[in-house]
Enzyme design. Sequence first.
Site, PDB file in Angstrom:
ATOM      1  N   GLU A 114      54.664  42.132  21.114  1.00  0.00           N
ATOM      2  CA  GLU A 114      54.020  41.231  20.146  1.00  0.00           C
ATOM      3  C   GLU A 114      54.327  41.611  18.693  1.00  0.00           C
ATOM      4  O   GLU A 114      53.954  40.870  17.771  1.00  0.00           O
ATOM      5  CB  GLU A 114      52.498  41.243  20.358  1.00  0.00           C
ATOM      6  CG  GLU A 114      52.010  40.456  21.561  1.00  0.00           C
ATOM      7  CD  GLU A 114      52.323  41.100  22.899  1.00  0.00           C
ATOM      8  OE1 GLU A 114      52.225  42.333  22.993  1.00  0.00           O
ATOM      9  OE2 GLU A 114      52.703  40.370  23.844  1.00  0.00           O
TER      10      GLU A 114
ATOM     11  N   ILE B  86      57.477  53.531  26.760  1.00  0.00           N
ATOM     12  CA  ILE B  86      57.876  54.680  27.574  1.00  0.00           C
ATOM     13  C   ILE B  86      58.516  54.181  28.862  1.00  0.00           C
ATOM     14  O   ILE B  86      57.895  53.426  29.619  1.00  0.00           O
ATOM     15  CB  ILE B  86      56.650  55.573  27.869  1.00  0.00           C
ATOM     16  CG1 ILE B  86      56.054  56.077  26.541  1.00  0.00           C
ATOM     17  CG2 ILE B  86      57.048  56.746  28.758  1.00  0.00           C
ATOM     18  CD1 ILE B  86      54.716  56.769  26.681  1.00  0.00           C
TER      19      ILE B  86
ATOM     20  N   HIS C 181      59.542  47.039  33.100  1.00  0.00           N
ATOM     21  CA  HIS C 181      60.188  46.139  32.137  1.00  0.00           C
ATOM     22  C   HIS C 181      60.395  46.786  30.769  1.00  0.00           C
ATOM     23  O   HIS C 181      60.393  46.136  29.737  1.00  0.00           O
ATOM     24  CB  HIS C 181      59.479  44.782  32.060  1.00  0.00           C
ATOM     25  CG  HIS C 181      58.041  44.811  31.659  1.00  0.00           C
ATOM     26  ND1 HIS C 181      57.003  44.847  32.545  1.00  0.00           N
ATOM     27  CD2 HIS C 181      57.459  44.780  30.441  1.00  0.00           C
ATOM     28  CE1 HIS C 181      55.849  44.835  31.896  1.00  0.00           C
ATOM     29  NE2 HIS C 181      56.098  44.808  30.619  1.00  0.00           N
TER      30      HIS C 181
ATOM     31  N   ARG D 238      57.753  63.199  19.193  1.00  0.00           N
ATOM     32  CA  ARG D 238      58.197  62.400  18.040  1.00  0.00           C
ATOM     33  C   ARG D 238      57.044  61.828  17.223  1.00  0.00           C
ATOM     34  O   ARG D 238      57.264  61.031  16.316  1.00  0.00           O
ATOM     35  CB  ARG D 238      59.095  61.258  18.536  1.00  0.00           C
ATOM     36  CG  ARG D 238      60.429  61.739  19.084  1.00  0.00           C
ATOM     37  CD  ARG D 238      61.074  60.699  20.001  1.00  0.00           C
ATOM     38  NE  ARG D 238      62.403  61.072  20.445  1.00  0.00           N
ATOM     39  CZ  ARG D 238      62.675  62.010  21.340  1.00  0.00           C
ATOM     40  NH1 ARG D 238      61.693  62.696  21.908  1.00  0.00           N
ATOM     41  NH2 ARG D 238      63.921  62.279  21.689  1.00  0.00           N
TER      42      ARG D 238
END
Length: 159
Positions: free
Chosen positions: A62, A86, A92, A131
Site C-alpha cells: 500500500e 521478509i 508472495h 538493518r
Amino acid sequence: MELQTRELVGDFYAPNGKIAIVASRFNDTIVNRLIEGAQDALLRHGVKASQIEVAKVPGAYEIPLACQRLAQTHRYDGIIALGTVIRGATAHFDYVAGACANGILQVQLATNVPILFGVLTTESIEQAVERSGTIAGNKGYEAAMGLLEMINLFGKIND
Ligand code: INI
C-alpha cells in the site's frame, strides 16, 4: 588549466517545507525502528518535528498509493517510504516487494517529488533486525539522509 566544471551535489541542510514518512504497520516492531532512525536523521540536521508527518499504511504493497496521494497535494518537499518485507514470512514476497519498489519509482517520476526507498527486503527477520538499528546501521536513517541530499540537489539545479 583550471576546470570550470560545475558540480551539482546536494548538501544536507534542512528544507523549509514538510517531509512525509509513509510507513507500513506490517512488521511494525522493525518498521518503528526505521521511523525512529529517519526522524533522528532529520532532527539532527535541523528539520523541526512540526515539519515531519508520518502516514501509516497496512503493508508495503500500500506504500506507493499513499505516497502518490501525499505527493499530489504538493505540500511535501519529499517523502520517505519505510517498510519491511521478509522473504521467509510470505509466499508472495516477490509480488509485495516488487510492487512496492516499482510503484514508488513510478510515483516519484510522475509527481517529481523525491521518494527515498527505505523498505527492507530481507531473507530473514534477523537480517531485518540488523538493518534497523543494530549491526548493519539503520536504513531509515540512511533514507532520510538521502532525501535531504536530493532536496538540496534539486535546490541547486533550480538555482
Ligand atoms: N507486507 C509487508 O509490508 N511485509 C511483508 O513481509 C508482508 N508479507 O509477508 O506478506 C506484507 N504483506 C501484506 C501486503 O503488503 C499487503 O498489505 C496485503 O497484501 C494487502 O494488500
